[in-house]
Design an enzyme around this catalytic site. Structure first.
Site, PDB file in Angstrom:
ATOM      1  N   ASP A 106      39.198  35.252  42.834  1.00 54.84           N
ATOM      2  CA  ASP A 106      40.572  35.035  42.414  1.00 54.84           C
ATOM      3  C   ASP A 106      40.574  33.894  41.391  1.00 54.84           C
ATOM      4  O   ASP A 106      39.580  33.192  41.198  1.00 54.84           O
ATOM      5  CB  ASP A 106      41.483  34.765  43.620  1.00 54.84           C
ATOM      6  CG  ASP A 106      42.937  35.134  43.326  1.00 54.84           C
ATOM      7  OD1 ASP A 106      43.299  35.237  42.138  1.00 54.84           O
ATOM      8  OD2 ASP A 106      43.715  35.312  44.284  1.00 54.84           O
TER       9      ASP A 106
ATOM     10  N   GLU B 101      53.502  33.855  44.534  1.00 52.04           N
ATOM     11  CA  GLU B 101      52.472  33.004  45.140  1.00 52.04           C
ATOM     12  C   GLU B 101      53.066  31.752  45.796  1.00 52.04           C
ATOM     13  O   GLU B 101      54.124  31.810  46.404  1.00 52.04           O
ATOM     14  CB  GLU B 101      51.392  32.663  44.102  1.00 52.04           C
ATOM     15  CG  GLU B 101      50.722  33.944  43.569  1.00 52.04           C
ATOM     16  CD  GLU B 101      49.534  33.687  42.679  1.00 52.04           C
ATOM     17  OE1 GLU B 101      48.672  32.888  43.041  1.00 52.04           O
ATOM     18  OE2 GLU B 101      49.452  34.328  41.611  1.00 52.04           O
TER      19      GLU B 101
HETATM   20  C1  BGC Z   1      46.423  35.963  42.352  1.00 48.17           C
HETATM   21  C2  BGC Z   1      45.850  37.356  42.370  1.00 48.17           C
HETATM   22  C3  BGC Z   1      45.898  37.947  40.994  1.00 48.17           C
HETATM   23  C4  BGC Z   1      45.195  37.024  40.035  1.00 48.17           C
HETATM   24  C5  BGC Z   1      45.191  37.530  38.617  1.00 48.17           C
HETATM   25  C6  BGC Z   1      45.834  35.120  41.273  1.00 48.17           C
HETATM   26  O1  BGC Z   1      46.462  33.890  41.201  1.00 48.17           O
HETATM   27  O2  BGC Z   1      46.185  35.356  43.606  1.00 48.17           O
HETATM   28  O3  BGC Z   1      46.550  38.159  43.281  1.00 48.17           O
HETATM   29  O4  BGC Z   1      45.311  39.218  41.001  1.00 48.17           O
HETATM   30  O5  BGC Z   1      45.822  35.774  40.043  1.00 48.17           O
HETATM   31  O6  BGC Z   1      46.432  37.444  38.048  1.00 48.17           O
HETATM   32  C1  BGC Z   2      48.596  33.572  35.942  1.00 45.42           C
HETATM   33  C2  BGC Z   2      48.554  34.364  37.200  1.00 45.42           C
HETATM   34  C3  BGC Z   2      47.830  33.576  38.199  1.00 45.42           C
HETATM   35  C4  BGC Z   2      48.433  32.175  38.358  1.00 45.42           C
HETATM   36  C5  BGC Z   2      47.618  31.349  39.267  1.00 45.42           C
HETATM   37  C6  BGC Z   2      49.290  32.279  36.200  1.00 45.42           C
HETATM   38  O1  BGC Z   2      49.421  31.593  35.004  1.00 45.42           O
HETATM   39  O2  BGC Z   2      49.260  34.272  34.944  1.00 45.42           O
HETATM   40  O3  BGC Z   2      47.929  35.582  36.994  1.00 45.42           O
HETATM   41  O4  BGC Z   2      47.846  34.232  39.391  1.00 45.42           O
HETATM   42  O5  BGC Z   2      48.565  31.555  37.124  1.00 45.42           O
HETATM   43  O6  BGC Z   2      47.884  30.001  39.154  1.00 45.42           O
END
Ligand code: BGC
Ligand code: BGC
Length: 815
Positions: free
Chosen positions: A312, A508
């Site tokens: 991740d 998130e």
């Molecule tokens: C998330 C994932 C996601 C990845 C890519 C991460 O922060 O936990 O679910 O697939 O970002 O965007």
């Molecule tokens: C990204 C996401 C990712 C997240 C994690 C965002 O800027 O676009 O894909 O999951 O940061 O911190």
């Protein structure tokens, strides 16, 4: 026989608490059809020819916001992703054709002939987690929590097929979905990404999602051009962390890990899931990204997973001993590909050095490369030329939208329907009220167009409808009339009011909440329901949320209450169930039932629920209950931490950020937004982390304020606390700037002029100063009131009560 243990230290007292024993795990097996002998032989031949740099490169994935296609000439990376905030050519609202072109540019450079070794095409991944949510105009389905309520595996298969066709239609071959979390504590901000708290539902759906996205695998045959690789995520127990903390620690037994959290992986792997994403979270104190017993022994051993594991977002950097640019232990634990959005260059270099030194063994390196190539073969990327996925017109096709509309209707759960107020009778005069009635952003939730999904508008989904659009047309068609009035005011008394309200978008950790109580952050909704009822108008509540919530006060204040989750772009699906046609019957009855228990109070995890999993009324199966207890079951003031007002880019419940000018006041539920007269505007910005601040800009006289229910700060006052604000002042402008707190006002003009520009600075004013100036700190409801004129521009990072470190003089108060 001893099980091999993770290389890094196990921090728990009982070292075995975080070691999975494969003998305890169910067996699953990637179908043999994932590959075949001839392909494996071709992979062996390729690995033998690839340079060390090319093999190491396969293990690294970079984000489009931090790499350009030309970089691949120097750094032969294996994969590119577009994260939630990354759009092609910097455009969050790019078309399918733009995506296709961008993917093609990266792929073309990856395939340029090399002086030495072999050119291997990149694999491109994106988060299409409720339809191809990255593209305006795409079909956006209900978030998974709503699909769970539909209890319809065949529908899930169709949704996955449609989603695959749209992803492939934009030139992309890999999605980071489905989420197979089994959320146990709905305070978790990602609860809505899970289908259910019941592992059986997740297991049934995991299989259908994978089969729908990828099709059924056949040995030696590539998956078709309208199918894409799935990702079972996040391995493992992301939904089992203590307190529902995102990226937290699942302090559970191996039994629970297997029986609850691994259920979806067994079926997804059996169905052929080509990739698995490791979770940010830990199991009994050990980060999953570094847990060999989980990633290797359990996943690739017992569960027989033959595809590749992807990390991740910089999650490897959280493994003890690692940084974002240095983490051999994750690879040795069984991670095959790092998700290294912006850290890819440094990570590639250290990984290369570690592959040279032997810190990463050749066997492990080659195994990871083999798994990645296997998936690339399966996707037809290794064909000459690579299989072309391209059907721009597929994105948002009418037949796809119809599936989404059906899913919306099937996801609705009827919790109350007193006096048969639903379905709405033909010919009725209907008032449609509430802040979410006409909001494409609120009904779509996070992971829509952007990461947090807060800035989505109707224009983004012209072939979609808000819930209001759908209600309006159904009511009109049935010979009635509908009026939209967000605040519930009306000229002509309606026969019935439908009030649409709920959580504003989040993704998130930004969605983690301290309690399950809906009301503290949204007090005005209950007031609206009550005022309509007081006028004798029957009230139907349509509640939008990413989790089950304590809403007993709102349920009591409603004649009917529908849990509608986060339905996505096809709002008309709501009307299909709520509004009767001319014949007096709605096109569909309620068929959805809860896939999570519904809480009786604000406490989590949910003990004895108010409505159990599986609950849901319908027109055919009505039910009655009396007035519900409105006791949240806990000291809310304490639980809500009344002394933190703003942080992580948003006002913290129960506090709400608002902007106003002479034209009127607006809540900052989503951003960008401006005050009613357009003089104070708000945007989400990155200062130290992604979207961790709100930029406030004044183009005329106006205010930015934080408000909430009266909080008692006597305790904080007695302890010598201060009002502490962290901000980045960008410009001050001409007019005076004042800061109010608890009704007392301080002139800030000179202080702000003196503050360093473009840098984070902070301010602390002892609470005692406000008390001395006459503020009533036992009933403080406005912790920030910033008044300014044209030219003030700042980014607000945090506002809270902090302990005083040193005493400072009181500023001069304006009155
Ligand atoms: C998330 C994932 C996601 C990845 C890519 C991460 O922060 O936990 O679910 O697939 O970002 O965007
Ligand atoms: C990204 C996401 C990712 C997240 C994690 C965002 O800027 O676009 O894909 O999951 O940061 O911190």
């Amino acid at each position: 026989m001893a099980t091999p243990v993770a290389a890094q230290t196990v921090t728990s007292d009982t070292p075995d608490a975080a070691t999975a024993n494969p003998a305890n795990w169910p067996s699953a097996r990637t179908p043999a059809a994932i590959t075949d002998l001839a392909t494996e032989n071709r992979i062996s031949a390729l690995i033998a020819r690839m340079t060390l740099e090319q093999r190491v490169g396969q293990l690294v994935q970079a984000d489009i916001s931090a790499i350009s296609p030309e970089d691949l000439r120097t750094y032969p990376l294996g994969s590119i992703l577009a994260g939630g905030n990354s759009g092609p050519y910097g455009n969050e609202r790019a078309t399918a054709a733009d995506w296709d072109r961008l993917v093609g540019e990266f792929r073309a450079v990856s395939l340029e002939p090399r002086e030495k070794g072999v050119a291997i095409p990149i694999i491109f991944g994106v988060d299409a987690v409720h339809g191809h949510n990255n593209i305006p105009g795409a079909t956006v389905f209900p978030h998974n929590i709503g699909l769970g309520a539909a209890h319809d595996p065949a529908l899930i298969r169709r949704i996955a097929e449609v989603t695959a066709v749209e992803i492939a239609g934009s030139g992309i071959e890999w999605t980071f979905a489905p989420t197979l979390a089994v959320p146990q504590d709905p305070r978790w901000g990602r609860t809505y990404e899970g289908y259910s708290s019941d592992p059986q539902i997740v297991a049934r759906y995991g299989k259908e999602m994978v089969l729908g996205l990828q099709g059924k695998l056949e040995g030696g045959v590539q998956i078709p051009a309208d199918r894409v690789a799935a990702t079972a995520k996040h391995f493992l127990a992301d939904g089992g962390t203590l307190g529902g903390d995102d990226q937290g620690d699942a302090q559970i037994s191996e039994r629970e890990l297997i029986d609850i959290h691994a259920a979806g992986y067994v079926t997804a792997i059996d169905a052929g899931a080509l990739t698995v994403m490791a979770s940010f979270s830990s199991w009994n104190g050990v980060k999953n990204h570094g847990n060999h017993s989980l990633l290797t022994d359990a996943l690739k051993g017992a569960l027989g997973f033959q595809g590749f594991t992807v990390g991740d977002w910089n999650a490897h950097g959280q493994v003890p001993g690692c940084t974002n640019t240095d983490c051999p232990s994750a690879i040795m634990a069984g991670l095959d590909m790092f998700m290294a959005p912006d850290s890819w260059k440094g990570l590639y270099e250290t990984t290369l050095a570690q592959a040279r030194s032997g810190a990463i063994t050749q066997a492990r390196l080659n195994d990871a490369v083999r798994r990645i190539l296997r998936v690339k073969f399966k996707l037809g990327l290794m064909d000459t030329p690579p299989m072309q996925r391209r059907d721009h017109a597929a994105v948002g096709a009418p037949a796809h939208l119809a599936v989404a509309r059906e899913a919306v209707a099937k996801s609705l759960v009827l919790l109350k329907n007193e006096g048969s107020v639903l379905p709405i009778k033909p010919g009725a005069k209907v008032l449609v009220a509430g802040p979410a009635a006409d909001s494409m952003a609120i009904q779509s939730g996070g992971w829509t167009v952007s990461w947090q999904g807060t800035d989505v508008t109707h224009d983004d989904f012209r072939n979609g409808q808000t819930i209001w659009d759908g209600l309006n047309s159904a009511v009109t068609q049935a010979g009635g009339s509908a009026t939209l009035s967000a605040d519930g005011s009306f000229d002509q008394t309606p026969d019935v009011a439908i009030v649409v309200f709920g959580e504003t978008p989040y993704a998130e950790y930004q969605g983690d909440v301290p309690t399950l109580d809906y009301q503290p952050s949204n007090p005005s909704d209950l007031a609206l329901l009550k005022s309509l009822k007081a006028k004798g108008i029957p009230v139907v509540s349509v509640f939008l949320s990413g989790r089950p919530m304590f809403t007993s006060p709102e349920i009591n204040a409603s004649d009917a209450f529908v849990a509608a989750w986060l339905p996505g772009s096809q709002g008309a699906g709501v009307a299909d169930v709520l509004i009767a046609g001319a014949d007096g019957k709605s096109p569909r009855d309620f068929t959805g039932t809860l896939s999570f228990p519904w809480p009786r109070d604000a406490k989590a995890p949910i003990g004895r629920p108010l409505f159990p999993l599986g609950y849901g009324q319908s027109y055919a199966r009505p039910a009655q209950f009396g007035t519900l207890s409105e006791d949240p079951g806990m000291d809310m003031a304490e639980a809500l931490n009344v002394a933190s007002f703003f942080g992580a880019g948003r006002a913290l419940a129960p506090w709400v950020l608002k902007v106003e000018d002479a034209g009127g006041r607006r809540d900052v539920a989503s951003a960008p937004i401006e005050s009613a007269g357009g003089l104070v505007s708000v945007r989400s910005v990155d200062v130290r982390a992604q979207e961790d601040a709100k930029a406030l800009t004044w183009t005329g006289n106006g205010n930015a304020l934080i408000e909430g229910p009266a909080a008692d700060l006597s305790h904080q006052l007695a302890e010598g606390g201060s009002l502490a604000i962290e901000w980045r002042i960008d410009s001050v402008g001409s007019g005076p700037v004042t800061l109010g707190f608890a009704g007392r006002t301080v002139d800030m003009t000179e202080r702000l002029k003196a503050a360093p520009k473009g840098e984070v600075s902070s301010l602390a004013i002892p609470l005692q100063c406000f008390a001395d100036a006459g503020a009533n700190l036992s009933q403080m409801d406005t912790p920030m009131f910033l008044s300014a004129g044209e030219g003030l521009s700042l980014a607000l990072l945090s506002a809270r009560i902090a302990p005083v470190v040193r005493t400072s003089d009181c500023p001069a108060f304006a009155d």
